[in-house]
Each structure stands twice: as C-alpha cells, then as structure tokens.
Scaffold this active site. Structure first.
Site, PDB file in Angstrom:
ATOM      1  CB  CYS A 132      -3.266  10.678  -5.117  1.00 25.39           C
ATOM      2  SG  CYS A 132      -2.635   9.933  -6.767  1.00 25.39           S
ATOM      3  NE  ARG A 145      -4.783  10.066   0.375  1.00 22.01           N
ATOM      4  CZ  ARG A 145      -6.098   9.557   0.516  1.00 22.01           C
ATOM      5  NH1 ARG A 145      -6.714   9.418   1.610  1.00 22.01           N
ATOM      6  NH2 ARG A 145      -6.678   9.555  -0.536  1.00 22.01           N
ATOM      7  CD1 TRP A 169       0.364   4.493  -4.677  1.00 26.94           C
ATOM      8  CD2 TRP A 169      -1.184   4.123  -6.260  1.00 26.94           C
ATOM      9  NE1 TRP A 169       0.174   3.002  -4.637  1.00 26.94           N
ATOM     10  CE2 TRP A 169      -0.716   2.560  -5.529  1.00 26.94           C
ATOM     11  CE3 TRP A 169      -2.132   3.916  -7.062  1.00 26.94           C
ATOM     12  CZ2 TRP A 169      -1.135   1.423  -5.799  1.00 26.94           C
ATOM     13  CZ3 TRP A 169      -2.619   2.695  -7.429  1.00 26.94           C
ATOM     14  CH2 TRP A 169      -2.220   1.564  -6.880  1.00 26.94           C
ATOM     15  N   GLY A 209      -7.688  10.687  -8.218  1.00 29.30           N
ATOM     16  CA  GLY A 209      -8.787  10.033  -8.791  1.00 29.30           C
ATOM     17  C   GLY A 209      -8.374   9.676 -10.385  1.00 29.30           C
ATOM     18  CE  LYS A 223      -3.060  -6.955   7.911  1.00 27.72           C
ATOM     19  NZ  LYS A 223      -4.539  -6.762   7.346  1.00 27.72           N
ATOM     20  CD  GLU A 269      -1.782  -6.254   3.975  1.00 26.65           C
ATOM     21  OE1 GLU A 269      -2.174  -5.441   3.177  1.00 26.65           O
ATOM     22  OE2 GLU A 269      -2.419  -6.353   5.241  1.00 26.65           O
ATOM     23  CG  HIS A 312     -10.026 -31.441  -2.853  1.00 24.75           C
ATOM     24  ND1 HIS A 312     -10.579 -32.515  -3.578  1.00 24.75           N
ATOM     25  CD2 HIS A 312     -10.443 -31.463  -1.795  1.00 24.75           C
ATOM     26  CE1 HIS A 312     -11.492 -32.917  -2.705  1.00 24.75           C
ATOM     27  NE2 HIS A 312     -11.447 -32.359  -1.501  1.00 24.75           N
TER      28      HIS A 312
END
Ligand code: F6R
Length: 608
Positions: free
Chosen positions: A2, A27, A75, A102, A485, A488, A504
């Site tokens: 946001c 952002r 967002w 927020g 990196k 994403e 394993h």
C-alpha cells in the site's frame, strides 16, 4: 505494501498524487484511487489494476481539479481487489475520506457496533470501518475525533484523512506503518516513503509512532495521542532523486545489481579508520564486546538469509554462538535469551512488521537490539537501541540485491571486529581479512561485467519447472538466497538444500534434465560437494557449478561452471551471489515476468 500520497497547497493535487503514487509502485499494489476536494465536495476515483488505468481515467488528474487531495495504491488484504474495496473510503454522506496502510485488527467488533447503530458498509475492508467510526464520533473538531478513533483502533495504520468541512487541512497519523510528511514552498505532502515527494521537496519529517499531523497549505502541526502539540526537526534528504530512477537500465533490479560495488564500498569504508574497523554506532566498548556470550539474529526473507551467512562468519571468526531466527517465529516462540545475549535485527526497509515485533519482544525482556537497517529514520532504525546503517540508498525493485549485499558487509564487519577484540584471529589474519574485504567491490564488478555468460545460460532454462540449489556450510546460506531470487521473480519452483541433506529425501525429485545449481567455495567441503554433484548428475541432473577460480577439476562433476575470484572463505557469499542474482534476473526477463514488481509481493511487508 500500500502506498499513500497526499497534498495540500498551491498546485493541483491530482497530478502530484499520481506522480507520487508512481514513485511508490515498488511497494506492490493491485488497485489505486484518489480523492480531491474541488472547492465544494470531495470527488473520488478508483481503478483496479495498474496506476496508469487511474491516470487514463482522470486524464493525468485533469478531471479532478482541486488543490487538496489524498491518494492510495492498495495491496489487498481484506476483500478482493476491486473498485469498491479500493481506497479512498468514505463515511455515508461522503464528507470524511480516508486512505490507510496497515490492518485494523479489531475491525469486526467495531463494524458490528456500527451496524447496530444503523451504519451500512459497502466494502469488505477494515479501512471503511475507520471512515465510519470517524463519522460516528465526529463533533466538528477533526483532531479530537481522530484521536478518539485512534484510541479505539487496534493494529497498524498509516492514515491520510480529509474532512469536507475543513477543506484547508489534511490529517495524517501512524502506528506500525511507515509515513513521512514533507514541506515545500508550494505546499505540504504526506507519503509512505520519501521518493514520492522528492521531486517537490527534500525537507521531510519522519512521523513517529502514534503521532498525528495536521497539514495546512503552508504549515504542519504535530501532536501526541494526548493532543499535545510537539516540535519536530526536519530531515534534509541528501540522496539524489535520480537514485530512485532507473538511470537508463531496463529494470530497477538490474540497476541495483550494478550498484553493488558502490553499496559495498559505502557500507565498508566509513567503518575503516586507519586500517582498523571502527563501528562507532555499535555503542559497545571492547570490554562489552568480550562479554557477548551469544548472538541472536532476527530477520525475514533475504535479510534472514544474510543472517544465516552471518551465523557462519561470526561463529567461524569470532567463535561466538549465533542463533538465526525468522522474525515471525522468534516473536511467538518464547525465545530463551540469557545474560550476555546480543540481539541483531536485519532489515532493508526497516518497516517489516515481524522484525519490528521481534525487536519489541527482545527489548521487553531487557535486551538491547542492534539494527542493521537500510532506510534511515525507519521504524526499526528508531526502535533499535543502536543502528548500523547499510548505505545502499533507495532500493526500488521488490527483489532485494544491493541491500542484501550491504547486509553481508555489515555482518562481516561485526564478525571481524569481534574476532579482533576477542583475539580469535591474530593481527596477520586481521590484516588479510581487511585486505579481502576491500577487494570485494572490484571483484563484484568483475562478475557483473561477465553477465553475458549467465544470460546465455539462463536463456536455456527459461522453461525449467524445478530448480534445486545446493551447498554446504556458508554455501548453503547463499543457496537459500539464490533460490529465493529465482523463484520470487521468475515463478519457477525452486528449493535450496544443504547438500548433505539430499540423500534424505530430495534426491528422489531429480530426473532427466533437472537443473541443480551447486555452490562450492569452501575448500574443506569441496570433495563432499563434488560427490553430491556426481550423485545428482548420475540421476540425470544438469549441474551448474559456482566455484572458486582454480577449481578446474570441478568440470568432472558439472555441466556448466561459473568461477568467482579468490577471497577469504568467509566472504565468498558476496561473490557467489552475483551470478545467482543475474541468473534469476535473466530467467525472469526471458519469461516476460514483471521483474521489478513480481506478482503478490510487496517491497515492505508492514503486516503479519
Ligand atoms: C526478497 C526480499 C524479501 C525481504 C524481506 C525482508 O528479495 O526482498 O525477502 O528481504 O521481506 O524485508 P526487509 O529487509 O525490508 O525487512
């Protein structure tokens, strides 16, 4: 996560808001909107998708005349991205307008209370509750009403608020989410971050936790939650607005990768005085350093990966036990902090909610916190007891590169300093370590200049479905970052494993053509790594190796090799990360992904 921009002054507000929101695109957002007071009423326009949709809809702001306004890039958290849920939100008669960054955690009980009082809600958002609550308490005095509402809100907020019956004012407040205000000869601004206002002013004020600001066209007033007016000192932003622009590079990420030699130099040199490491901001005497029994590093994402490297370097050089925690785990796991513990929080943005909460947890238990932070004046910088800044400058690409590299340097500096004070390295070794630290910028530059080799290789793997990164010791730490990196920004599934773990379970995933990136820079683990590479190669994997110059025989276990220049074994991560960053970048470009703004991600994660 946001973005907020507001303006009140002599200019038309809408173009200023659009321009500022564009600077905050990094952002992350999925819709945008703005509200402008036209002299009679507040007009609101919202649009899902990119900011340019809002720009087109308002003809660059022309259709929204007025010199007072607030805008927002959202967002989505509460409610899907659509025009109704986008900000600004209003009260029922559209006289109070709010933008918010927020999460209002108690919005459901507040909403239920307002529903009982006859209020209707159009959106699914928590923010609309704030707008309606302001309406409920409004007594003609905006400041008094805002404070009353803030006392009832739980959670985090950066708020921009306009009251139609007070058209000469905008209000701003913050708790837990970033907010700055700025002033120029033309007017006053609110914004989530400095780049949004830099075109207009360099004079900014960092709004502190639980502070409220009343902005007029030519003045700003700051208040505590008890309505006491306070004086604040402005900060003059020294860095250039160009630092937040692409400067001819195709993407911010590429530009920021290329800035790494400078970033490393800028983080290193101010702490080297007469060939000794001096970290004044640490605020610790040599005796206090000697008393450190354990170090706890808390961070998220790439900053956590820097912390994992830090663990190997601090333990190896200074022989101090280090625990590295994801901040989101640390804050809830009732961590055991014993006498002699030192807590280090690592964060680029300085606003990451979990890291901030981890700091508070440590401080509540009486432990001082050192913040390794990039953004000056950010929440973590303010709440930590001591701050060691990484001088990387503004980082715009969502995927961190230069700030991560600077975090490594800060942690190396601490490790070498502590090692010197504790005499776990002798003077000769100390000098060699300093020499190798100073060589890193040129060596990084060299690797960046060989980018074509990676680009060529990356083009072959654009269609990859899964990629595995493996390494041992400190090379495991870099595998974690290399893998993040790639995934994403390219959306290719990728995982990092400590190479010894392969047998394993993970090795069953290897099939014909699976790409495995193996990092082997540690001499004592070299043979073990070669064995692991042979194991995956025999099962059909294509192996990309990142190793030290001189390790020619690696070719018997790898299909493609990238060599890094010689450095101290503890600093190899700073070099090995460069080809891995470039690899992720070129795959993302090749796939046509939004490199600087990957889907679903935000630059600063100010909510849990
Ligand atoms: C990945 C990335 C994130 C951040 C993480 C912490 O490229 O940038 O993983 O490292 O969100 O952010 P800061 O460092 O701002 O606390």
């Amino acid at each position: 996560m946001c973005g907020i921009v507001g303006f009140i002054g002599k200019r038309q507000a809408a173009p200023v808001i659009l321009d500022g929101l564009a600077k905050l695109e990094y952002r992350g957002y999925d819709s945008a909107g703005m509200a402008v007071f036209d002299g009679e009423k507040v007009n609101v326009t919202k649009a899902v998708g990119r900011l340019k949709v809002l720009e087109e809809l308002t003809h660059g702001g022309e259709t929204m005349p007025g010199t007072v306004g607030i805008g927002h890039t959202r967002w989505a958290t509460h409610g899907v991205p659509n025009d109704v849920n986008s900000h600004p939100h209003c009260n029922r008669d559209k006289t109070i307008t709010v933008v918010h960054n927020g999460i209002i955690e108690n919005y459901i009980p507040l909403k239920n209370k307002l529903l009982k009082k006859g209020y209707d809600f159009v959106s699914e958002t928590d923010t609309e509750v704030a707008a309606q609550l302001l309406d409920y308490y409004y007594n003609g005095n905006p400041l008094e009403t805002i404070l009353k509402v803030l006392h009832r809100i739980e959670g985090s907020y950066a708020l921009g608020i306009m009251f139609a019956d007070h058209p000469g004012e905008i209000f701003a407040a913050r708790k837990g989410s970033p907010l700055i205000v700025g002033q120029s000869a033309d007017g006053c601004f609110i914004a989530s971050d400095v780049p949004a206002v830099l075109r207009y002013t360099r004079t900014v004020y960092f709004v502190a936790e639980q502070e409220v600001v009343r902005l007029e066209a030519d003045h700003m007033h700051f208040y505590t939650m008890d309505e006491e007016e306070i004086e604040k000192e402005p900060t003059t932003i020294e860095w250039d607005a160009d630092a937040a622009e692409k400067a001819g590079y195709e993407h911010f990420m590429l530009k920021e990768m290329y800035e790494q030699p400078k970033t490393v130099t800028d983080t290193l040199l101010p702490r080297l005085k007469k060939d000794r490491i001096e970290i004044e901001e640490l605020g610790m005497s040599d005796d206090e350093i000697r008393e450190v029994r354990k170090i706890h590093i808390v961070a998220c994402g790439s900053a956590y990966h820097a912390g994992v490297t830090g663990k190997y370097v601090l333990e190896g050089l200074a022989r101090i036990p280090v625990e590295v925690d994801l901040a989101s785990e640390f804050r809830y796991r009732n961590p055991i902090l014993e006498e002699g513990a030192m807590v280090i929080a690592v964060s680029q943005s300085g606003e990451t909610a979990d890291t901030l909460a981890a700091i508070r947890e440590a401080k509540q238990r009486g432990f001082a916190v050192l913040g390794i932070v990039n953004v000056v004046g950010s929440s973590i910088a303010r709440e930590a007891d001591h701050v060691m800044y990484t001088w990387a400058g503004p980082e715009i690409a969502v995927a961190t590169t230069k700030a991560y590299s600077a975090q490594l340097i800060a942690l190396y500096l601490l490790a070498v300093k502590f090692a010197c004070v504790k005499k776990t390295v002798d003077e000769r070794m100390y000098r060699l370590l300093l020499r190798d630290l100073k060589r890193l910028p040129d060596q990084i530059e060299l690797l960046l200049n060989n980018k074509e080799k990676i680009q060529h290789f990356a083009n072959r793997y654009i269609g990859a479905r899964d990629v595995f990164f493996i390494g041992r010791g400190i090379d495991y730490a870099i595998s974690l970052e290399g893998s993040l990196k790639l995934k994403e920004i390219s959306y290719i599934h990728s995982e990092a494993y400590a190479a010894g773990e392969l047998k394993h379970g993970t090795i069953s995933l290897i099939e014909e053509g699976t790409l495995v990136a193996a990092v082997l820079t540690q001499e004592k683990l070299y043979k073990k790594m070669i064995s692991n590479m042979v194991e995956v190669r025999t099962r059909g994997a294509f192996v990309l190796a990142v190793t030290n110059e001189g390790n020619g025989d690696v070719k018997r276990a790898a299909d493609y090799v990238i060599y890094i220049p010689e450095t101290n074994q503890y600093f190899t991560n700073s070099l090995a990360i460069i080809p891995l960053q470039l690899f992720g970048y070129y795959i993302s470009v090749g796939k046509g992904c939004d490199v600087d703004k990957p889907r679903n991600l935000a630059k600063s994660v100010t909510v849990e």
